[in-house]
Structure formats: structure tokens, C-alpha cells
Design an enzyme around this catalytic site. Structure first.
Site, short mmCIF file in Angstrom:
data_model
loop_
_atom_site.label_atom_id
_atom_site.label_comp_id
_atom_site.label_asym_id
_atom_site.label_seq_id
_atom_site.Cartn_x
_atom_site.Cartn_y
_atom_site.Cartn_z
N ASP A 259 46.47 45.32 41.28
CA ASP A 259 46.77 46.15 40.12
C ASP A 259 45.85 45.86 38.94
OD1 ASP A 259 47.89 43.53 39.51
OD2 ASP A 259 48.86 44.51 37.81
N PHE B 166 36.02 43.67 38.84
CA PHE B 166 37.48 43.75 38.86
C PHE B 166 37.90 44.90 39.77
CE2 PHE B 166 41.82 44.45 37.58
CZ PHE B 166 42.28 43.16 37.44
N GLY C 61 50.62 41.15 44.55
CA GLY C 61 49.39 41.78 45.04
C GLY C 61 49.18 41.81 46.53
N GLU D 238 47.39 35.91 50.57
CA GLU D 238 47.07 36.20 49.17
C GLU D 238 46.10 37.38 49.11
OE1 GLU D 238 47.63 36.44 46.23
OE2 GLU D 238 47.02 34.70 45.03
N ASP D 239 46.14 38.09 47.99
CA ASP D 239 45.28 39.27 47.87
C ASP D 239 43.82 38.89 47.62
OD1 ASP D 239 45.73 38.32 45.27
OD2 ASP D 239 46.55 40.21 44.51
N ARG E 244 48.30 50.05 42.41
CA ARG E 244 48.62 49.30 43.64
C ARG E 244 48.70 50.21 44.86
NH1 ARG E 244 50.19 44.11 42.12
NH2 ARG E 244 51.37 43.92 40.19
N ASP F 64 39.81 34.11 43.28
CA ASP F 64 38.86 34.33 42.19
C ASP F 64 38.36 32.95 41.73
OD1 ASP F 64 37.55 35.78 40.16
OD2 ASP F 64 39.28 35.77 38.84
#
Ligand code: IMP
Ligand code: MG
Length: 167
Positions: A152, A145, A37, A92-93, A158, A96
């Protein structure tokens, strides 16, 4: 698809994050990108970072114990080089629950980097289960989300240049 963050907003924020990261790391800097990601975030960040920067990649998966993910991390692809004595920033993307990042930080810290910090493009603080430390956060978002800019849904979306919410 609803646009949450436009390509222009992302580019502007990523450049500002690159400046901040460089200020904190005036010398050699080593970026560890979490696949898949974060690969587009890494590519833009890297090109906005002046000076000496090296990169490496990890791919990870979270074990699921029963119905809930424990966040325990398994390395699907490990780093090519060691971290000892280096100034490292994890790329990192999104953070959460924080479980994945928490475990990854522990694994990498055990390898003896001189400094270890973390940069996430996105953060959903309302979902946090562990108090994980993230020094650089691009955008704080609601519990939705999101896809695009590397993120993705079932390996799709993506390639979107913006961050979107599926309707
Ligand atoms: P955590 O362990 O719950 O913090 O999991 C973080 C990981 O879950 C991220 O690296 C993403 O791969 C994935 N993830 C969490 N939220 C989203 C989202 O909104 N879109 C896409 N992937 C997400
Ligand atoms: Mg991820």
C-alpha cells in the site's frame, strides 16, 4: 501508475517459490504471514503449495526513535500458536532496510522453531542497513516505492493485481 511486474510474472514466480519452499520442507510446514502487506502473497503461495501447510499471522509496527525508524518491532497482533519444534517460514511482502525483518526473526527464533526461514516477494538490496537473511526472494528491484499485490501507499492500492510504481 507504471507497471513494474505484471500479474502473470508474479503468478509464475510465486509458483516457482512454492515449489522451492516445498522441496526444502517435505514435511509439515507452518507459514507466518506479516500483516497487512503480505496477505495476497500468502494466499497465492499457499494455494500453490502441495501438502500439509498451516498458517498464522503477526501484525507489527516499527517504533520511530526521532526522525529515523530504528526498525525495532512492536507486535500489534501476536501469533495464535507457539512455534516450538516447527518448521517455520516467515512470509513478508518486501525487505527494504531489513530492520523490521531482522527484529521479527529474533523474536520468532526465541520461540524455539526447529527451522526458521524467510520468504519475501520483493527485495531492495540497495537500501539494506542490516545483513538480514532471506532464503527466498521473488524479485530484486531498484530503490523505487512500489504498490499493489497487497502493498500500500497510505492504505491505498493493495487490490492491484500487479506491482506498480507511482509516477
Ligand atoms: P524495512 O524494515 O525497511 O525492511 O521495512 C520493510 C517494510 O516497509 C515492509 O514490510 C513494507 O511494509 C514497507 N515498505 C518498504 N518499501 C516499500 C515499498 O516500496 N512499498 C510499500 N511498502 C514498503
Ligand atoms: Mg510490511
Amino acid at each position: 501508475m507504471l507497471t513494474l511486474l505484471t500479474s502473470e510474472q508474479i503468478q509464475q514466480r510465486v509458483r516457482a517459490m512454492a515449489d522451492e519452499i516445498r522441496r526444502d520442507h517435505p514435511g509439515d510446514l507452518h507459514l507466518v504471514c506479516v500483516l497487512k502487506g503480505a496477505f495476497i502473497f500468502l494466499a497465492d503461495l499457499l494455494r500453490a503449495l502441495p501438502g500439509s501447510t498451516t498458517i498464522d499471522f503477526v501484525a507489527i509496527s516499527s517504533y520511530g526513535h526521532g526522525t529515523r525508524s530504528s526498525g525495532e518491532v512492536r507486535l500489534l497482533k501476536d501469533l495464535d500458536t507457539g512455534l516450538e519444534g516447527r518448521h517455520v517460514v516467515i512470509i513478508e511482502d518486501i525487505v527494504d532496510t531489513g530492520l523490521t525483518l531482522h527484529y521479527l526473526q529474533e523474536i520468532l527464533r526465541a520461540r524455539g522453531p526447529r527451522t526458521l526461514r524467510t520468504a519475501c516477494l520483493l527485495s531492495k538490496p540497495s537500501r539494506r542497513q542490516v545483513d538480514v537473511r532471506v532464503e527466498y526472494i521473488g524479485f530484486t528491484i531498484e530503490d523505487r516505492f512500489v504498490v499493489g499485490y497487497g502493498l500500500d501507499y497510505g492504505e491505498q492500492y493493495r487490490s492491484l493485481p500487479y506491482i506498480g510504481v507511482m509516477d
